[in-house]
Design a protein around this motif. Structure first.
Motif, PDB file in Angstrom:
ATOM      1  N   LYS A  60       1.605  15.215  10.803  1.00 14.48           N
ATOM      2  CA  LYS A  60       0.663  14.510   9.934  1.00 14.48           C
ATOM      3  C   LYS A  60       1.387  13.856   8.762  1.00 14.48           C
ATOM      4  O   LYS A  60       2.415  14.341   8.310  1.00 14.48           O
ATOM      5  CB  LYS A  60      -0.372  15.484   9.366  1.00 14.48           C
ATOM      6  CG  LYS A  60      -1.282  16.064  10.402  1.00 14.48           C
ATOM      7  CD  LYS A  60      -2.311  16.946   9.759  1.00 14.48           C
ATOM      8  CE  LYS A  60      -3.226  17.536  10.814  1.00 14.48           C
ATOM      9  NZ  LYS A  60      -4.252  18.369  10.228  1.00 14.48           N
ATOM     10  N   GLN A  61       0.804  12.764   8.299  1.00 22.43           N
ATOM     11  CA  GLN A  61       1.289  12.139   7.092  1.00 22.43           C
ATOM     12  C   GLN A  61       0.343  12.469   5.956  1.00 22.43           C
ATOM     13  O   GLN A  61      -0.863  12.633   6.159  1.00 22.43           O
ATOM     14  CB  GLN A  61       1.357  10.621   7.257  1.00 22.43           C
ATOM     15  CG  GLN A  61       2.484  10.172   8.126  1.00 22.43           C
ATOM     16  CD  GLN A  61       2.668   8.669   8.068  1.00 22.43           C
ATOM     17  OE1 GLN A  61       1.709   7.941   8.123  1.00 22.43           O
ATOM     18  NE2 GLN A  61       3.903   8.247   7.931  1.00 22.43           N
ATOM     19  N   VAL A  62       0.900  12.583   4.759  1.00 19.96           N
ATOM     20  CA  VAL A  62       0.087  12.774   3.568  1.00 19.96           C
ATOM     21  C   VAL A  62       0.293  11.571   2.663  1.00 19.96           C
ATOM     22  O   VAL A  62       1.357  10.948   2.662  1.00 19.96           O
ATOM     23  CB  VAL A  62       0.414  14.089   2.840  1.00 19.96           C
ATOM     24  CG1 VAL A  62      -0.042  15.286   3.648  1.00 19.96           C
ATOM     25  CG2 VAL A  62       1.879  14.203   2.498  1.00 19.96           C
ATOM     26  N   TYR A  63      -0.722  11.246   1.913  1.00 21.03           N
ATOM     27  CA  TYR A  63      -0.730  10.041   1.078  1.00 21.03           C
ATOM     28  C   TYR A  63      -0.801  10.428  -0.386  1.00 21.03           C
ATOM     29  O   TYR A  63      -1.414  11.443  -0.754  1.00 21.03           O
ATOM     30  CB  TYR A  63      -1.927   9.169   1.452  1.00 21.03           C
ATOM     31  CG  TYR A  63      -1.849   8.713   2.885  1.00 21.03           C
ATOM     32  CD1 TYR A  63      -1.219   7.527   3.217  1.00 21.03           C
ATOM     33  CD2 TYR A  63      -2.370   9.492   3.917  1.00 21.03           C
ATOM     34  CE1 TYR A  63      -1.126   7.118   4.535  1.00 21.03           C
ATOM     35  CE2 TYR A  63      -2.266   9.088   5.230  1.00 21.03           C
ATOM     36  CZ  TYR A  63      -1.648   7.902   5.532  1.00 21.03           C
ATOM     37  OH  TYR A  63      -1.543   7.496   6.846  1.00 21.03           O
ATOM     38  N   PHE A  64      -0.167   9.623  -1.211  1.00 19.43           N
ATOM     39  CA  PHE A  64      -0.159   9.857  -2.659  1.00 19.43           C
ATOM     40  C   PHE A  64      -0.066   8.509  -3.364  1.00 19.43           C
ATOM     41  O   PHE A  64       0.399   7.527  -2.794  1.00 19.43           O
ATOM     42  CB  PHE A  64       0.999  10.772  -3.061  1.00 19.43           C
ATOM     43  CG  PHE A  64       2.346  10.292  -2.569  1.00 19.43           C
ATOM     44  CD1 PHE A  64       3.136   9.487  -3.369  1.00 19.43           C
ATOM     45  CD2 PHE A  64       2.803  10.635  -1.310  1.00 19.43           C
ATOM     46  CE1 PHE A  64       4.364   9.032  -2.916  1.00 19.43           C
ATOM     47  CE2 PHE A  64       4.030  10.195  -0.848  1.00 19.43           C
ATOM     48  CZ  PHE A  64       4.805   9.388  -1.661  1.00 19.43           C
ATOM     49  N   LEU A  65      -0.530   8.477  -4.616  1.00 17.38           N
ATOM     50  CA  LEU A  65      -0.495   7.250  -5.394  1.00 17.38           C
ATOM     51  C   LEU A  65       0.925   6.993  -5.881  1.00 17.38           C
ATOM     52  O   LEU A  65       1.654   7.918  -6.228  1.00 17.38           O
ATOM     53  CB  LEU A  65      -1.435   7.346  -6.602  1.00 17.38           C
ATOM     54  CG  LEU A  65      -2.918   7.426  -6.282  1.00 17.38           C
ATOM     55  CD1 LEU A  65      -3.719   7.618  -7.568  1.00 17.38           C
ATOM     56  CD2 LEU A  65      -3.390   6.184  -5.555  1.00 17.38           C
ATOM     57  N   VAL A  66       1.290   5.732  -5.937  1.00 10.84           N
ATOM     58  CA  VAL A  66       2.599   5.334  -6.451  1.00 10.84           C
ATOM     59  C   VAL A  66       2.446   5.152  -7.946  1.00 10.84           C
ATOM     60  O   VAL A  66       1.615   4.374  -8.409  1.00 10.84           O
ATOM     61  CB  VAL A  66       3.077   4.029  -5.797  1.00 10.84           C
ATOM     62  CG1 VAL A  66       4.389   3.586  -6.392  1.00 10.84           C
ATOM     63  CG2 VAL A  66       3.187   4.204  -4.290  1.00 10.84           C
ATOM     64  N   VAL A  67       3.213   5.900  -8.690  1.00  8.87           N
ATOM     65  CA  VAL A  67       3.128   5.874 -10.155  1.00  8.87           C
ATOM     66  C   VAL A  67       4.106   4.865 -10.712  1.00  8.87           C
ATOM     67  O   VAL A  67       5.169   4.681 -10.257  1.00  8.87           O
ATOM     68  CB  VAL A  67       3.408   7.259 -10.760  1.00  8.87           C
ATOM     69  CG1 VAL A  67       3.300   7.231 -12.255  1.00  8.87           C
ATOM     70  CG2 VAL A  67       2.478   8.277 -10.177  1.00  8.87           C
TER      71      VAL A  67
END
Length: 92
Positions: free
Chosen positions: A85-92
């Motif tokens: 699975k891939q997990v997603y996060f915001l680019v800061v």
């Protein structure tokens, strides 16, 4: 008192505090805005987790993630818990 300090430091770290981030997000569909807000609260999340948290259908979450990735607001990596699975996060 420490909760207020933690909340303030968390707000300072949030990409939503960045005017450029907000301006880019402004042009995206409402589903992308909701997914971004969910990721801001509890990163990183898989697509399925995002669907559960946002109450959006899987297909809508996929579309929102695509739009966020195209705008360079979200990035992904493979999950440490489940490499399928891939997990997603915001680019800061």
């Amino acid at each position: 008192m420490s909760t207020i300090t933690e909340d303030r430091s968390r707000q300072a770290e949030s990409p939503f505090a960045d005017p450029e981030f907000r301006e880019t997000l402004r042009g995206l569909p409402p589903s992308a805005k909701l997914v971004a807000k969910v990721l801001d609260d509890t990163p990183p999340l898989s697509q399925g987790q995002l669907a559960e948290e946002s109450l959006l259908p899987d297909r809508t979450v996929r579309y929102a993630l695509t739009r966020l990735e195209e705008a360079s607001l979200v990035d992904s990596r493979y999950s440490f818990r489940d490499a399928r699975k891939q997990v997603y996060f915001l680019v800061v």
